[in-house]
Design an enzyme around this catalytic site. Structure first.
Site, PDB file in Angstrom:
ATOM      1  CG  ASP A 108      -1.779   7.696   0.934  1.00 32.87           C
ATOM      2  OD1 ASP A 108      -0.889   8.376   0.812  1.00 32.87           O
ATOM      3  OD2 ASP A 108      -2.892   7.571   0.084  1.00 32.87           O
ATOM      4  CG  ASP A 156      -1.722   1.048   1.483  1.00 37.08           C
ATOM      5  OD1 ASP A 156      -2.194   1.703   0.298  1.00 37.08           O
ATOM      6  OD2 ASP A 156      -1.909   1.583   2.474  1.00 37.08           O
TER       7      ASP A 156
END
Length: 214
Positions: free
Chosen positions: A10, A8
């Site tokens: 953020d 991922d």
């Protein structure tokens, strides 16, 4: 083909909290003070009020391509990625960013020097299963690392699902849904320590992590 690890952006690679404060400053002319350093959501972390109407549109306008191109890296994230690459893994970012900002996100990660072999943008609508699940099935990584528990739901058990816990206050990373993940870590470096020990027991640990493997 090297084994792939999906990451991922953020909260795993990038400091969205810092970027959110910058967007608020652009919108309203002042940088918000810190309210709770242990808050999961940026609206709880910073001393900001909930806005609506014209003020909300003014804030939303600051989440533009410039915003998505300039989010800083989280401390230690770049080094953690390099350790995985040096160990023989291929890294792909699987992000819930909207497709219209995918190019800006990719430019951001490249400018920061992340050794990634591509970006997959999935959007962020959760309807029963993770919006990332279908992309992960197609990508076929050996592991998937995310900091948001709902994005692990529906991801096949053949993929090692690693959850980054990070800030605890107001976190969605709790409850019976934790059964959907395979390991828990404080940050990406913690995952890398655990993962490299898992795949190569002789690999030296560079730090502690809290892991619940199954």
């Amino acid at each position: 083909m090297k084994p792939t690890i999906a990451l991922d952006a953020d909260g795993v690679l990038l400091d969205y909290h810092h970027a959110y404060a910058g967007a608020w400053e652009r919108a309203f002319g002042h940088r918000p003070a810190l309210r709770d350093a242990k808050a999961y959501w940026p609206m709880d972390r910073w001393d900001v009020q909930r806005v609506s109407g014209d003020a909300l549109e003014q804030l939303r306008a600051c989440f533009d391509e410039s915003f998505w191109r300039t989010i800083p890296a989280l401390p230690g994230a770049l080094a953690a990625c390099q350790r995985l690459v040096d160990a023989g893994f291929r890294l792909v970012c699987v992000s819930a960013v909207d497709a219209k900002f995918a190019a800006a996100r990719e430019q951001n990660l490249a400018a920061l020097g992340f050794p990634l072999d591509g970006l997959v943008a999935t959007g962020n609508v959760v309807v029963g299963v993770s919006p990332k699940a279908a992309a992960l099935v197609k990508l076929g990584p050996v592991a998937f690392v995310d900091d948001y528990l709902p994005y692990h739901l529906g991801v096949p058990g053949s993929i090692h699902r690693a959850l980054i816990l990070r800030e605890p206050n107001g976190s969605p990373n709790a409850g019976p849904e934790l059964a959907a993940v395979d390991s828990l870590h404080p940050d990406l470096a913690g995952f890398v320590d655990s993962w490299l020990q898992r795949v190569s027991p002789s690999f030296p640990s560079c730090g502690a992590s809290h892991v619940r493997a199954r």
